[in-house]
Write a protein that holds these residues in place. Sequence first.
Motif, mmCIF file in Angstrom:
data_model
loop_
_atom_site.group_PDB
_atom_site.id
_atom_site.type_symbol
_atom_site.label_atom_id
_atom_site.label_comp_id
_atom_site.label_asym_id
_atom_site.label_seq_id
_atom_site.Cartn_x
_atom_site.Cartn_y
_atom_site.Cartn_z
ATOM 1 N N ASP A 84 -0.416 -5.040 -7.359
ATOM 2 C CA ASP A 84 0.596 -4.223 -6.696
ATOM 3 C C ASP A 84 1.970 -4.878 -6.787
ATOM 4 O OD1 ASP A 84 -1.265 -2.341 -5.932
ATOM 5 O OD2 ASP A 84 -1.263 -2.892 -3.798
ATOM 6 N N TYR A 96 -3.533 -11.436 -9.349
ATOM 7 C CA TYR A 96 -4.977 -11.246 -9.227
ATOM 8 C C TYR A 96 -5.659 -12.467 -8.611
ATOM 9 C CZ TYR A 96 -4.897 -6.722 -11.417
ATOM 10 O OH TYR A 96 -4.669 -5.391 -11.650
ATOM 11 N N PRO A 134 -4.387 -0.064 1.768
ATOM 12 C CA PRO A 134 -4.735 -1.343 1.147
ATOM 13 C C PRO A 134 -3.624 -1.901 0.269
ATOM 14 C CG PRO A 134 -5.899 0.455 0.071
ATOM 15 C CD PRO A 134 -5.194 1.047 1.252
ATOM 16 N N ARG A 181 -3.478 -4.349 -3.004
ATOM 17 C CA ARG A 181 -4.395 -4.796 -4.052
ATOM 18 C C ARG A 181 -3.693 -5.740 -5.014
ATOM 19 N NH1 ARG A 181 -8.658 -1.324 -3.707
ATOM 20 N NH2 ARG A 181 -8.263 0.747 -2.872
ATOM 21 N N TYR A 221 -11.276 -9.563 -1.628
ATOM 22 C CA TYR A 221 -12.413 -8.683 -1.379
ATOM 23 C C TYR A 221 -12.686 -7.828 -2.616
ATOM 24 C CZ TYR A 221 -11.513 -9.897 3.485
ATOM 25 O OH TYR A 221 -11.311 -10.585 4.642
ATOM 26 N N GLY A 227 -12.971 -4.696 -5.070
ATOM 27 C CA GLY A 227 -11.951 -3.686 -5.345
ATOM 28 C C GLY A 227 -10.563 -4.268 -5.495
ATOM 29 N N ASN A 228 -10.484 -5.587 -5.729
ATOM 30 C CA ASN A 228 -9.199 -6.288 -5.877
ATOM 31 C C ASN A 228 -8.343 -6.223 -4.614
ATOM 32 O OD1 ASN A 228 -9.623 -7.244 -8.495
ATOM 33 N ND2 ASN A 228 -8.976 -5.289 -9.376
ATOM 34 N N LEU A 229 -8.988 -6.074 -3.452
ATOM 35 C CA LEU A 229 -8.247 -6.046 -2.190
ATOM 36 C C LEU A 229 -7.741 -7.443 -1.825
ATOM 37 C CD1 LEU A 229 -10.434 -3.704 0.017
ATOM 38 C CD2 LEU A 229 -8.226 -3.195 -1.028
ATOM 39 N N ARG A 262 1.702 -0.076 -8.900
ATOM 40 C CA ARG A 262 0.295 -0.471 -8.817
ATOM 41 C C ARG A 262 -0.283 -0.588 -10.218
ATOM 42 N NH1 ARG A 262 -3.032 1.719 -4.051
ATOM 43 N NH2 ARG A 262 -2.437 -0.330 -3.288
ATOM 44 N N THR A 283 -6.832 -11.995 -4.963
ATOM 45 C CA THR A 283 -7.907 -11.077 -4.604
ATOM 46 C C THR A 283 -8.850 -11.766 -3.629
ATOM 47 O OG1 THR A 283 -7.786 -9.938 -6.708
ATOM 48 C CG2 THR A 283 -9.840 -9.747 -5.498
#
Length: 132
Positions: free
Chosen positions: A71, A18, A66, A68, A23, A25-27, A98, A21
């Motif tokens: 993932d 995490y 994407p 994330r 962006y 949305g956890n992109l 995911r 991250t």
Amino acid sequence: MNDSRVGTAITHRRYVPYSHTHYAGNLVDGAYSLGLFGDVATELCIRLDGDEGLFASYSDVQFKAPVRAGDLLEVTATLVRAGTRSRVIDFEVRVVGRGAPTPEAPGAATILEPAIVATTATGTVVVPAAAP
């Protein structure tokens, strides 16, 4: 001339933390996949040529889905052409798991079947000339 090394594939697995991250949305940014391609290409070059090689170029990069945080990724490099010093490699990032957190189970995750193809690319690396 047929090179018996063509078709050799290397696969790495990686959990996306995490902390990566970038962006909403956890992109995770697309450069994350490209960095993983460099890692798996390095192992391929070490195994085939005894050298880490140097990345020269990408001829194609496709961001298809994407990636994330949370993932679980499989990153594969497959040798498709070997020149005297150049190696053309196909790359693929697949999301095989995911994170699926809920308030009741914040660490919940699931294995994806089928996996999601997130990023593909074709790149060229260069290795030193073989010793005579």
